[in-house]
Motif scaffolding. Structure first.
Motif, PDB file in Angstrom:
ATOM      1  N   ALA A 108       0.833  -1.209   0.000  1.00 61.41           N
ATOM      2  CA  ALA A 108       0.000   0.000   0.000  1.00 61.41           C
ATOM      3  C   ALA A 108       0.865   1.255   0.000  1.00 61.41           C
ATOM      4  CB  ALA A 108      -0.938  -0.004   1.206  1.00 61.41           C
ATOM      5  N   ASN A 109       1.922   1.240  -0.816  1.00 59.84           N
ATOM      6  CA  ASN A 109       2.857   2.365  -0.949  1.00 59.84           C
ATOM      7  C   ASN A 109       3.621   2.661   0.341  1.00 59.84           C
ATOM      8  OD1 ASN A 109       2.177   2.915  -3.700  1.00 59.84           O
ATOM      9  ND2 ASN A 109       0.309   3.957  -2.991  1.00 59.84           N
TER      10      ASN A 109
ATOM     11  N   ASP B  23       7.272   2.222   7.554  1.00 54.34           N
ATOM     12  CA  ASP B  23       6.534   3.467   7.345  1.00 54.34           C
ATOM     13  C   ASP B  23       5.181   3.390   8.044  1.00 54.34           C
ATOM     14  OD1 ASP B  23       8.600   4.350   5.740  1.00 54.34           O
ATOM     15  OD2 ASP B  23       7.598   3.816   3.852  1.00 54.34           O
ATOM     16  N   ARG B  24       4.577   4.561   8.238  1.00 55.64           N
ATOM     17  CA  ARG B  24       3.268   4.623   8.883  1.00 55.64           C
ATOM     18  C   ARG B  24       2.300   5.437   8.034  1.00 55.64           C
ATOM     19  NH1 ARG B  24       1.552   3.719  14.186  1.00 55.64           N
ATOM     20  NH2 ARG B  24      -0.257   4.920  14.906  1.00 55.64           N
ATOM     21  N   PRO B  25       1.101   4.930   7.818  1.00 49.07           N
ATOM     22  CA  PRO B  25       0.095   5.710   7.085  1.00 49.07           C
ATOM     23  C   PRO B  25      -0.460   6.818   7.972  1.00 49.07           C
ATOM     24  CG  PRO B  25      -0.891   3.697   7.893  1.00 49.07           C
ATOM     25  CD  PRO B  25       0.574   3.619   8.245  1.00 49.07           C
ATOM     26  N   LYS B  26      -1.225   7.715   7.384  1.00 47.45           N
ATOM     27  CA  LYS B  26      -1.799   8.811   8.162  1.00 47.45           C
ATOM     28  C   LYS B  26      -2.742   8.294   9.237  1.00 47.45           C
ATOM     29  CE  LYS B  26      -1.452  12.344   4.564  1.00 47.45           C
ATOM     30  NZ  LYS B  26      -2.206  13.312   3.701  1.00 47.45           N
TER      31      LYS B  26
ATOM     32  N   VAL C 275      -6.822  -0.704  10.803  1.00 50.01           N
ATOM     33  CA  VAL C 275      -5.974  -0.410   9.643  1.00 50.01           C
ATOM     34  C   VAL C 275      -4.716  -1.269   9.677  1.00 50.01           C
ATOM     35  CG1 VAL C 275      -4.530   1.353   8.565  1.00 50.01           C
ATOM     36  CG2 VAL C 275      -6.846   1.933   9.322  1.00 50.01           C
ATOM     37  N   GLN C 276      -4.112  -1.399  10.850  1.00 49.80           N
ATOM     38  CA  GLN C 276      -2.913  -2.219  10.965  1.00 49.80           C
ATOM     39  C   GLN C 276      -3.209  -3.695  10.685  1.00 49.80           C
ATOM     40  OE1 GLN C 276      -0.049  -1.443  14.079  1.00 49.80           O
ATOM     41  NE2 GLN C 276      -0.899   0.573  14.485  1.00 49.80           N
TER      42      GLN C 276
ATOM     43  N   HIS D 122      -2.389  -8.039   6.897  1.00 49.05           N
ATOM     44  CA  HIS D 122      -2.927  -9.030   5.965  1.00 49.05           C
ATOM     45  C   HIS D 122      -2.319  -8.866   4.583  1.00 49.05           C
ATOM     46  CE1 HIS D 122      -6.050 -10.616   3.138  1.00 49.05           C
ATOM     47  NE2 HIS D 122      -5.929 -11.645   3.955  1.00 49.05           N
ATOM     48  N   GLU D 123      -2.203  -7.623   4.127  1.00 51.23           N
ATOM     49  CA  GLU D 123      -1.600  -7.371   2.823  1.00 51.23           C
ATOM     50  C   GLU D 123      -0.135  -7.788   2.812  1.00 51.23           C
ATOM     51  OE1 GLU D 123      -2.448  -3.707   0.704  1.00 51.23           O
ATOM     52  OE2 GLU D 123      -4.011  -3.232   2.155  1.00 51.23           O
TER      53      GLU D 123
END
Length: 337
Positions: free
Chosen positions: A51-52, A105-108, A114-115, A120-121
């Motif tokens: 997811a980038n 990295d961490r998303p917003k 979300v984690q 899973h991804e």
């Protein structure tokens, strides 16, 4: 580790100083990680993009796959104090840095939910399915969330001092700090010297109680946990945990895979009575290992307990091939190491 709970009782001024004091601090976790890898050549240091976002993980050993999830704060290096060595001789071990921790990295937005999706991804990208998830503390909550959301993709759970139920803490000072904008390059060297490392040492003493904090671990945490990136991830993870646990706590009985819960009877960070013991009571198929005279940092102080837990899982899975769980039996296994 799951939560440095003593930080909640610090004054708002001290917390604000801490948050901004590390704005320009440079984490040297990468340097320490390279040192750990040089001492353990069997560990493969890897990244994968999901997811980038870059996700950092360690891999070692061969055999059935075991995925290890650290707490809050923490990193894959929490498992480099014996756990990886104990397990990698029998299992393929994959330890993952959660978003914003270690070198991931961490998303917003990085709630438990979300984690769970990011994990899973990540596992899907690594072609890992039907694995045993090992979660320590906050990581235990993530493992539980994963089993609830992807029940057909988990073989079993090992939960070490798990944070399974909401506590009485609600937002407050931590929330205001998490939402404070970064204004310039605020670097309070005096605040860092007087407060940061001293506070961290006190918190770790409580987390490891009644055992001593390993000097190597103290050096690691001093070098990595107090950067702005890690401190912000820690605060955000703490803020979001309660809301997720309030929803999850009523669904634990839905988890049908084998579960082994490991707890220290003297844990001062995550109450065994309100978490491990209650979780065991609400999960009919679970087994409980109580380690005497032990605190919260089980992966570091009693890494051999992970091997014991996985042996119980292996025996349960072997038995379940010919018979399904009765749904009523509970095994309580006191262990004195």
């Amino acid at each position: 580790m799951q939560s440095l709970r003593p930080i909640y009782r610090l004054s708002p001024l001290v917390l604000i100083i801490l948050f901004h004091a590390y704005g320009s601090a440079q984490s040297v976790s990468g340097v320490l990680s390279k040192r750990a890898l040089s001492e353990n050549p069997a560990i493969q240091d890897r990244f994968i993009t999901v997811a980038n976002l870059r996700v950092h993980y360690w891999e070692a050993g061969e055999g059935p796959t075991v995925v290890m999830i650290h707490g809050n704060a923490g990193s894959v290096e929490d498992f480099d104090f014996g756990a990886l060595a104990f397990l990698s001789s029998t299992y393929r071990v994959v330890a993952i840095d959660r978003p914003g921790h270690g070198r991931s990295d961490r998303p917003k937005k990085a709630t438990v939910e979300v984690q769970t999706e990011l994990l899973h991804e990540t596992l899907s990208s690594l072609r890992i399915n039907q694995t045993v998830l090992v979660g320590h503390s906050w990581g235990g909550a993530l493992a539980l969330a994963y089993a609830l959301k992807y029940p057909n993709e988990v073989a079993a759970l090992v939960l070490l001092a798990p944070a399974a139920y909401p506590d009485e803490y609600e937002g407050g000072v931590l929330e205001s700090i998490a939402q404070t904008p970064v204004i310039g390059d605020l670097s309070f060297g005096v605040g860092k010297t007087l407060f940061g490392h001293r506070m961290l040492r006190r918190a770790l003493v409580k987390a490891f109680y009644p055992e001593r904090v390993p000097e190597r671990y103290l050096k690691l945490t001093n070098s990595s946990w107090l950067s702005r990136k890690h401190l912000k991830a820690y605060i955000e993870d703490e803020l979001g945990l309660n809301d997720s646990l309030k929803v999850m706590k009523n669904r634990y009985a839905e988890i049908s895979v084998p579960v082994v819960i490991v707890t220290g009877d003297r844990d001062q960070i995550v109450s065994p009575i309100k978490n491990a013991y209650e979780l065991h009571a609400n999960m009919p198929q679970s087994q409980l290992i109580e380690i005497k005279n032990t605190g919260h940092e089980i992966p570091l102080t009693h890494p051999e307990s992970l091997a014991t837990a996985l042996t119980l899982i292996s025996l349960t899975l072997h038995t379940s091939k010919s018979s399904i769980f009765t749904g009523n039996s509970r095994t309580r296994t006191p262990v004195a190491w």
